[in-house]
Each structure stands twice: as structure tokens, then as C-alpha cells.
Design a protein around this motif. Structure first.
Motif, PDB file in Angstrom:
ATOM      1  N   ARG A  57      75.090  94.630 -42.865  1.00 59.83           N
ATOM      2  CA  ARG A  57      76.448  94.125 -42.632  1.00 59.83           C
ATOM      3  C   ARG A  57      76.421  92.870 -41.764  1.00 59.83           C
ATOM      4  O   ARG A  57      77.148  91.900 -42.018  1.00 59.83           O
ATOM      5  N   CYS A  58      75.607  92.908 -40.752  1.00 61.92           N
ATOM      6  CA  CYS A  58      75.507  91.716 -39.908  1.00 61.92           C
ATOM      7  C   CYS A  58      74.992  90.536 -40.706  1.00 61.92           C
ATOM      8  O   CYS A  58      75.492  89.404 -40.568  1.00 61.92           O
ATOM      9  N   GLU A  78      77.617  89.148 -42.772  1.00 61.65           N
ATOM     10  CA  GLU A  78      78.600  88.394 -42.000  1.00 61.65           C
ATOM     11  C   GLU A  78      78.073  86.998 -41.687  1.00 61.65           C
ATOM     12  O   GLU A  78      78.787  85.996 -41.811  1.00 61.65           O
ATOM     13  N   MET A 130      75.941  90.849 -29.828  1.00 60.19           N
ATOM     14  CA  MET A 130      75.208  89.736 -30.423  1.00 60.19           C
ATOM     15  C   MET A 130      75.773  88.409 -29.951  1.00 60.19           C
ATOM     16  O   MET A 130      75.040  87.464 -29.665  1.00 60.19           O
ATOM     17  N   VAL A 131      77.080  88.347 -29.890  1.00 62.18           N
ATOM     18  CA  VAL A 131      77.680  87.089 -29.465  1.00 62.18           C
ATOM     19  C   VAL A 131      77.371  86.819 -28.007  1.00 62.18           C
ATOM     20  O   VAL A 131      76.987  85.721 -27.613  1.00 62.18           O
ATOM     21  N   ASN A 154      78.566  93.485 -32.704  1.00 63.11           N
ATOM     22  CA  ASN A 154      78.982  92.095 -32.831  1.00 63.11           C
ATOM     23  C   ASN A 154      79.176  91.451 -31.477  1.00 63.11           C
ATOM     24  O   ASN A 154      78.698  90.347 -31.209  1.00 63.11           O
ATOM     25  N   LYS A 190      73.552  86.030 -31.868  1.00 59.88           N
ATOM     26  CA  LYS A 190      74.246  85.726 -33.128  1.00 59.88           C
ATOM     27  C   LYS A 190      74.091  84.262 -33.481  1.00 59.88           C
ATOM     28  O   LYS A 190      73.833  83.909 -34.630  1.00 59.88           O
ATOM     29  N   VAL A 203      80.028  98.670 -35.158  1.00 64.34           N
ATOM     30  CA  VAL A 203      79.796  97.303 -35.621  1.00 64.34           C
ATOM     31  C   VAL A 203      80.441  96.301 -34.673  1.00 64.34           C
ATOM     32  O   VAL A 203      79.882  95.250 -34.362  1.00 64.34           O
ATOM     33  N   GLU A 204      81.613  96.672 -34.199  1.00 66.83           N
ATOM     34  CA  GLU A 204      82.269  95.761 -33.268  1.00 66.83           C
ATOM     35  C   GLU A 204      81.443  95.578 -32.012  1.00 66.83           C
ATOM     36  O   GLU A 204      81.276  94.472 -31.500  1.00 66.83           O
ATOM     37  N   LYS A 227      72.215  82.825 -36.704  1.00 66.77           N
ATOM     38  CA  LYS A 227      72.925  81.975 -37.650  1.00 66.77           C
ATOM     39  C   LYS A 227      72.161  80.670 -37.863  1.00 66.77           C
ATOM     40  O   LYS A 227      72.049  80.186 -38.994  1.00 66.77           O
TER      41      LYS A 227
END
Lengths: 111, 178
Positions: free
Chosen positions: B18-19, B22, A31-32, A28, A37, A24-25, A41
């Protein structure tokens, strides 16, 4: 010694569950880095505004603040107020759309 | 989830969920933060709330004026960011450098208007050049050179208050008008 009371169990004991958070990290970070991400968003925010979800949440907050006295509310309280209702009242279409996009992103970086 | 390929889709979907959560949490935090700000600043709370807040602020101001002894009277003075209050009219007294009279600071500007213009008139006397400039700038309109002329009678188009002295200047202007 290994058995310090504050340490979580060593990776040898549980390998699979250990790997997933790390994955997941990685996701993440990817994605960033790729800017995905932020796009996701923004997309989610836009959809939630369109469908009135945001206004509902703001109404909840306003009602809560009025009840509690507007100077007595904290952001944490508001988050706790909104979160259960917020998670439940996401329209399915929005959820599906976002999940699809996330999954396609995942496959694009895994493969 | 212990499988590699078979569990990949489900773990993918788990990861996606999960994403998604978040992202959702972050948006919830944004909304909460904004609503918190609105609540604290008292924006957008409906009229009846605002009336109540007005009342409360009146009371607050009254109660703040009582214990604070900055020498001010009543609760009509507002407090600045340092907690000081100032009277409505600046009350420091000093000497006018023109006429030498003791003047209150808050009344200094109007005093100067009269004081520096005084000789005879309440208003400033115009010099010939300023009057000529004025007439040049406004062609066709009467040369109204500061028509104060409190005691003078205005003739039809040219208010040349020759009464009261400094007549030569005004009569010069009178030539300019027609």
C-alpha cells in the motif's frame, strides 16, 4: 441514536479491518516524520527515470494530448491515462527494491 | 489478518504494498502534472505541431484584431496584458522645449539629437575639455572628436574638421594628437 444513515458501522462490528487503516495512518505519519517517505519517493523517482518509465509515461501523455487537443486535457485525465499502464510497467527490480526498503522501515519502527 | 503475530508478515507486506502504491501514485501525479503543463504551454511538441500552432496563432490574432476596436489598424499590433494595443511609434504630439516645435513622441529622441546639437552641425559640438579627456583616455589613437564633418575633408590622422566653424576648439585638439 446510533443508526444514523450517514454513519459508517461502529467499530464494535468490525474491529480488525478498522484497525488496519489506522495502522496505515500511523505508518504514514511515521514515514513522513522521519523523512523516510521523502527518501523513498526520491529513490523511486530516480529509479523510474533511470529505467525510462518516466519517458514512457510522458510519451503516453503527449500522444493523448495530441489526440485530444492540447488545450482540452486535464490533469485528472492524464492521471487516468497513465495509471493503469504505469502500475503495470514498473520493473520488478524497482518494485522489489522499494518494497524491501519499506518493509525494513516498518520493522524498524514496529520493533 | 485476524491473527496478531502470524498475520504480521503478510499484513506487513500488504502495508508495504500500500505504501508503495501511494508513492507510485504521487509520482504518477507529478508526471501527469508536468505533462499537462507542457501540453498547455505548447512546449516540446515537435516541429509540425509548432507550424500548425503558428498558423493558429496567426488566425487568432487576425480574428482578435477585427472585433477589437481600439483604433488600431491591421493586425500587426500586439496586445499587452491589459488588452491594449499600442502603435509602433508613439504618436502623442507635444512641443519640444528646446526649439518649440511640435514633435511626435516617438520621434523625440532623434529630434533632440539634432535639435540640441544644432547651431550649425548635425552632431554635438565637443568642448575642449571633453576632447582632451578623450585623447587622454585613448593614447596613440587619433583624436577623433566626433568626426561628423559632413562637409569636411579628413586629413590623414587628425580629423580636425576646421571647416564650418568652431574651428578654435578643433584646432586645439589637433595639437593633442601627434
Amino acid at each position: 441514536m446510533r443508526a444514523s444513515i450517514n454513519r459508517p458501522p461502529t467499530p464494535d462490528a468490525d474491529e480488525e479491518p478498522e484497525r488496519e487503516p489506522a495502522l496505515v495512518e500511523v505508518i504514514n505519519v511515521k514515514m513522513v516524520e522521519s523523512g523516510e517517505k521523502e527518501k523513498l519517493k526520491e529513490l523511486l523517482r530516480e529509479r523510474l527515470i533511470e529505467c525510462g518509465w518516466r519517458d514512457e509515461m510522458k510519451a503516453l501523455c503527449r500522444a493523448y494530448a495530441r489526440k485530444k487537443g492540447r488545450n482540452n486535457v486535464t490533469i485528472d485525465e492524464l492521471v487516468q491515462v497513465i495509471t493503469p499502464k504505469g502500475r503495470a510497467s514498473i520493473p520488478d527490480s524497482v518494485k522489489t527494491e522499494l518494497l524491501q526498503r519499506i518493509q525494513s522501515f516498518l520493522t524498524s519502527i514496529v520493533l | 489478518m485476524s491473527d496478531g503475530k502470524d498475520g504480521s508478515s503478510s499484513s506487513h507486506s500488504q502495508l508495504s504494498i500500500r505504501c508503495f502504491h501511494e508513492l507510485l501514485d504521487s509520482i504518477i501525479a507529478d508526471v501527469a502534472s508536468e505533462c499537462h503543463r507542457v501540453a498547455r504551454l505548447g512546449l516540446d511538441r515537435g516541429l509540425d505541431e509548432e507550424e500548425e500552432e503558428l498558423r493558429l496563432s496567426e488566425e487568432a490574432r487576425a480574428s482578435a484584431a477585427d472585433p477589437s476596436s481600439s483604433g488600431e489598424v491591421g493586425c500587426k499590433y500586439v496586445v499587452d496584458i491589459f488588452g491594449q494595443t499600442h502603435p509602433a511609434v508613439a504618436d502623442e504630439i507635444f512641443e519640444c522645449m528646446n526649439c518649440g516645435r511640435p514633435i511626435m513622441a516617438g520621434r523625440f529622441a532623434p529630434h533632440l539629437e539634432k535639435c540640441m546639437g544644432k547651431g550649425r552641425k548635425a552632431r554635438q559640438r565637443t568642448t575642449r575639455s571633453s576632447a582632451i579627456t578623450r585623447s587622454r583616455n585613448s593614447r596613440g589613437s587619433p583624436v577623433s572628436v566626433y568626426a561628423p564633418y559632413s562637409n569636411s575633408t579628413n586629413s590623414a590622422r587628425v580629423p580636425n574638421g576646421t571647416t564650418g566653424g568652431a574651428g578654435e576648439e578643433f584646432s586645439d585638439c589637433a595639437f593633442e594628437a601627434p
